[in-house]
Motif scaffolding. Structure first.
Motif, mmCIF file in Angstrom:
data_model
loop_
_atom_site.group_PDB
_atom_site.id
_atom_site.type_symbol
_atom_site.label_atom_id
_atom_site.label_comp_id
_atom_site.label_asym_id
_atom_site.label_seq_id
_atom_site.Cartn_x
_atom_site.Cartn_y
_atom_site.Cartn_z
ATOM 1 N N HIS A 8 0.827 -1.155 -0.210
ATOM 2 C CA HIS A 8 0.023 -0.085 -0.001
ATOM 3 C C HIS A 8 0.977 1.278 0.019
ATOM 4 C CE1 HIS A 8 0.715 0.684 4.142
ATOM 5 N NE2 HIS A 8 0.007 2.035 4.113
ATOM 6 N N ASN A 9 2.021 1.077 0.696
ATOM 7 C CA ASN A 9 2.664 2.464 0.755
ATOM 8 C C ASN A 9 3.547 2.745 -0.701
ATOM 9 O OD1 ASN A 9 2.733 3.648 3.349
ATOM 10 N ND2 ASN A 9 3.885 1.866 4.034
ATOM 11 N N GLU A 28 5.806 -5.332 -9.027
ATOM 12 C CA GLU A 28 5.494 -6.217 -7.935
ATOM 13 C C GLU A 28 5.565 -7.491 -8.001
ATOM 14 O OE1 GLU A 28 4.124 -6.070 -4.461
ATOM 15 O OE2 GLU A 28 4.404 -8.062 -4.802
ATOM 16 N N ARG A 29 6.347 -8.446 -7.258
ATOM 17 C CA ARG A 29 6.591 -9.636 -7.228
ATOM 18 C C ARG A 29 5.571 -10.779 -7.418
ATOM 19 N NH1 ARG A 29 6.943 -12.008 -2.178
ATOM 20 N NH2 ARG A 29 8.483 -13.690 -2.615
ATOM 21 N N GLY A 36 0.889 -6.765 2.582
ATOM 22 C CA GLY A 36 -0.056 -6.840 3.489
ATOM 23 C C GLY A 36 -1.611 -6.655 3.637
ATOM 24 N N ASP A 52 -3.138 -8.077 7.245
ATOM 25 C CA ASP A 52 -3.807 -6.961 8.030
ATOM 26 C C ASP A 52 -5.326 -7.110 8.056
ATOM 27 O OD1 ASP A 52 -1.476 -6.431 6.630
ATOM 28 O OD2 ASP A 52 -1.722 -4.519 6.434
ATOM 29 N N HIS A 53 -5.863 -6.879 9.244
ATOM 30 C CA HIS A 53 -7.382 -7.179 9.354
ATOM 31 C C HIS A 53 -7.919 -5.730 9.934
ATOM 32 C CE1 HIS A 53 -6.860 -9.484 13.460
ATOM 33 N NE2 HIS A 53 -6.452 -8.399 13.590
ATOM 34 N N VAL A 54 -7.248 -4.893 10.564
ATOM 35 C CA VAL A 54 -7.619 -3.308 10.650
ATOM 36 C C VAL A 54 -6.829 -2.599 10.271
ATOM 37 C CG1 VAL A 54 -8.953 -4.238 12.755
ATOM 38 C CG2 VAL A 54 -6.773 -3.279 12.785
ATOM 39 N N TYR A 201 1.999 -5.467 19.836
ATOM 40 C CA TYR A 201 1.386 -5.794 18.489
ATOM 41 C C TYR A 201 2.556 -5.738 17.481
ATOM 42 C CZ TYR A 201 -1.825 -6.353 14.993
ATOM 43 O OH TYR A 201 -2.658 -6.887 13.741
ATOM 44 N N VAL A 261 11.905 -8.092 -8.527
ATOM 45 C CA VAL A 261 13.133 -7.469 -9.001
ATOM 46 C C VAL A 261 14.300 -8.230 -8.245
ATOM 47 C CG1 VAL A 261 14.654 -5.282 -8.464
ATOM 48 C CG2 VAL A 261 12.186 -5.127 -9.327
ATOM 49 N N ASN A 290 9.818 -0.199 -1.993
ATOM 50 C CA ASN A 290 8.807 -0.457 -0.946
ATOM 51 C C ASN A 290 9.111 -1.646 -0.198
ATOM 52 O OD1 ASN A 290 5.298 -1.435 -1.328
ATOM 53 N ND2 ASN A 290 6.353 -0.560 0.503
ATOM 54 N N HIS A 464 8.263 -4.458 8.844
ATOM 55 C CA HIS A 464 9.276 -4.220 8.164
ATOM 56 C C HIS A 464 10.760 -3.942 9.186
ATOM 57 C CE1 HIS A 464 7.865 -3.218 4.053
ATOM 58 N NE2 HIS A 464 7.203 -4.394 4.671
ATOM 59 N N ALA A 496 7.080 0.520 5.124
ATOM 60 C CA ALA A 496 7.177 0.452 6.548
ATOM 61 C C ALA A 496 8.286 0.622 7.501
ATOM 62 C CB ALA A 496 6.246 -0.588 6.861
ATOM 63 N N GLY A 503 2.086 -0.876 9.774
ATOM 64 C CA GLY A 503 0.473 -0.355 9.932
ATOM 65 C C GLY A 503 0.037 0.393 8.536
ATOM 66 N N LEU A 504 -1.104 0.137 8.264
ATOM 67 C CA LEU A 504 -1.824 0.334 7.097
ATOM 68 C C LEU A 504 -2.203 2.004 7.171
ATOM 69 C CD1 LEU A 504 -4.425 -2.086 5.871
ATOM 70 C CD2 LEU A 504 -2.297 -1.342 5.014
#
Ligand SMILES: Cc1cc2nc3c(=O)[nH]c(=O)nc-3n(C[C@H](O)[C@H](O)[C@H](O)COP(=O)(O)OP(=O)(O)OC[C@H]3O[C@@H](n4cnc5c(N)ncnc54)[C@H](O)[C@@H]3O)c2cc1C
Length: 525
Positions: A8-9, A28-29, A36, A52-54, A201, A261, A290, A464, A496, A503-504
């Motif tokens: 996402h980043n 993206e591989r 995540g 990731d769930h939240v 966490y 890559v 990223n 990360h 991250a 975190g998202l």
């Protein structure tokens, strides 16, 4: 401009850079973007946020800048943040609404119910002071610019506005063990444990580890609460990544999947290129990674291109994975001991916390120090199909279970111990939700080794790299390299492993894009 990784980043950075008119390619591989933040079908008709769930929560500023609602993003914010359970049927539910939470806590402790509003208010005040830090570039330690000093000065002024009591709290809490912090506020063990859990966490740390209160302060900086958000995307977290990918494409970026890559070449000079796993070479003016810092510098860059001092610091960058994930397809909604009444779904709609005592959490961590997964782990659970029925067939559900502690460096092999691990977690959950086992139609067990091999997280670390005081703010990932730039002139980081961390939130990506665009404008690259 080539961005390695469509997490996402990476996608956030791609959106901002393409909007700045820069020709942007994301590689993206995996076969899907999101890192995540992905939704996977784990059984026909059952979809779940695989990792990731939240959301962190996702930055409101970034969502607005990128117009993500126009690209289909819909966030769900349950009223309950977290429901803490004990095996004997006791529970405490923390809602977004403070008064509602106070009446919940009153059932277990009048004293704690009285303390709770001040706890919430103090973190909200401190969070407001810290909030500007998360969207700023950490200042240079050696040569702070006028802008660095201006930003820090503003934070300093806000700090002085806090008043003596909160000023003292802020300075004192950062390095404290979260177990100590919660015991100063509350008497009820279950309440102490659920609050403390935010401090550990994703970390290779227990509640008695020094510096774990930092997690609560950082959480408060993100959304004003120490307790962690329960917001998620409709359609699972993959929907956030889809919206970001569509926003990036609309801004002119190109995204290629199955494009891993293998090497970054020449980034110290003026014509960098990346080499894909299939041998294809792609030249660009700038490369942005990223991928996590260890993957970037220890796997993708030839060590000969890096200063030995930098290389040795990077080898010491700590990223010991300690979490795993189990996702379940369920034939019905499980019944949790003690969670009844007219509307149990409203309590189960946020996160569900298993880890009833501080000592329980510490013992769960102890196991991982010696290479074992805990037999009584700390669990952070969501049942996202309660708020988003589109994730499962009618009347059926999906459950997402974040498990700590599950060390990447395990005695034995994760491949042969996967079943034992899964069985242990389900066995534990049976104590809290009797009959759960009979509801399971399918399960997905994601070990720390899978996090590395499938999802590309070096050492299986979910953020990360540890988010401890020594790898934080101006120290993230390394002191002297916290401004998204790297020792290689045309290589930047945006994931991250940079400030403000995991975190998202979208913030490492947006902060990095700002610095890269600035260097382009100043013709530094
Ligand atoms: C099990 C688990 C649970 C989590 N739970 C939550 C949660 O509930 N809430 C929350 O806010 N955060 C959670 N996190 C943390 C969150 O996932 C991360 O902080 C976030 O994903 C970081 O985003 P990113 O874009 O920086 O990196 P990532 O999401 O890791 O994305 C990096 C991308 O780079 C790609 N990549 C890597 N190497 C290469 C290469 N050589 N070539 C091309 N592509 C490459 C990867 O495939 C990946 O797509 C969780 C993480 C895990 C693992």
């Amino acid at each position: 401009m080539t961005i390695i990784g469509g997490g996402h980043n990476g996608l956030v950075a791609a959106c901002y850079l393409a909007k700045n008119g820069l020709k942007t390619l994301v590689l993206e591989r995996r076969e899907v973007v999101g890192g995540g933040a992905v939704t996977e079908e784990i059984h026909p008709g059952f979809r779940v946020s695989a990792l990731d769930h939240v959301a962190g929560p996702f930055s409101a500023q970034v969502a607005a800048d990128l117009n993500l609602s126009q690209f289909g993003l819909e966030m769900i914010v349950p009223q309950a943040r977290v429901l803490a359970l004990s095996a004997d049927g006791g529970s405490v539910c923390i809602y977004n609404d403070v008064a509602r939470t106070v009446s919940e806590i009153e059932k277990v402790s009048g004293k704690d119910a009285k303390s709770y509003p001040e706890f919430v208010n103090s973190f909200a005040r401190i969070g407001r002071v810290l909030a500007p830090l998360i969207s700023m570039t950490p200042p240079s330690i050696d040569e702070p610019t006028a802008a660095d000093l201006w930003h820090l000065g503003k934070v300093g002024l806000a700090f002085r506005g806090l008043g003596k009591k909160d000023e003292y709290r802020l300075l004192r809490w950062g390095p404290m063990a979260v177990a100590d912090l919660v015991s100063e506020w509350f008497d009820t063990e279950l309440l102490r444990a659920v609050v403390a859990a935010r401090g550990i966490y994703g970390a290779f740390a227990g509640p008695w580890s020094a510096g774990t209160s930092l997690g609560l302060l950082w959480q408060a900086a993100q959304d004003g609460s120490a307790l962690g958000s329960a917001s998620c995307a409709k359609g699972g977290m993959g929907a956030l990544s889809t919206a970001l990918a569509n926003a990036a494409k609309a801004a002119g970026a190109e995204i290629r999947t199955r494009a891993g890559v293998s090497t970054i070449v020449g980034a110290e000079g003026d014509s960098p290129k990346v080499v894909l796993e299939n041998g294809e070479e792609i030249e660009s003016r700038v490369v942005v990674s990223n991928a996590d810092p260890r993957t970037t510098f220890l796997d993708l860059v030839d060590p000969i291109d890096l200063d030995p001092n930098f290389l040795s610091k990077m080898r010491n960058y700590r990223a010991p994975g300690a979490a795993a994930k189990i996702n379940l397809a369920l034939s019905g909604l499980p019944e949790f001991r003690g969670v009844n009444g007219s509307d149990p779904k409203s309590k189960l709609g946020g996160r569900i916390h298993i880890g009833p005592e501080i000592d329980y959490l510490e013992r769960a961590f102890d196991a991982s120090k010696y290479g074992e997964f805990s037999t009584e782990p700390y669990l952070d659970i969501t049942i996202p199909s309660i708020g988003d029925p589109s994730l499962a067939p009618d009347g059926k559900h999906v459950m997402s279970i974040h498990v700590q502690f599950a060390p990447y460096k395990l005695n034995g092999d994760w491949r042969t111990r996967r079943d034992e691990f899964g069985k242990n977690v389900i066995g534990l959950l049976e104590n809290y939700a009797p009959g759960l086992r009979e509801l399971i139609l399918a399960q997905q067990v994601i070990t720390p080794l899978d996090l590395e091999q499938t999802y590309g997280l070096s050492g299986g670390h979910i953020h990360h790299g540890e988010q401890s005081l020594d790898q934080f703010f101006t120290f993230r990932p390394l002191i002297g390299w916290a401004q998204y730039r790297t020792p290689l002139k045309r290589l930047y980081l945006c994931g991250a492993g940079t400030h403000p961390g995991g975190g998202l939130t979208g913030l490492p990506g947006s902060n990095a894009a700002r610095e890269i665009a600035r260097d382009f404008k100043a013709r530094k690259v």
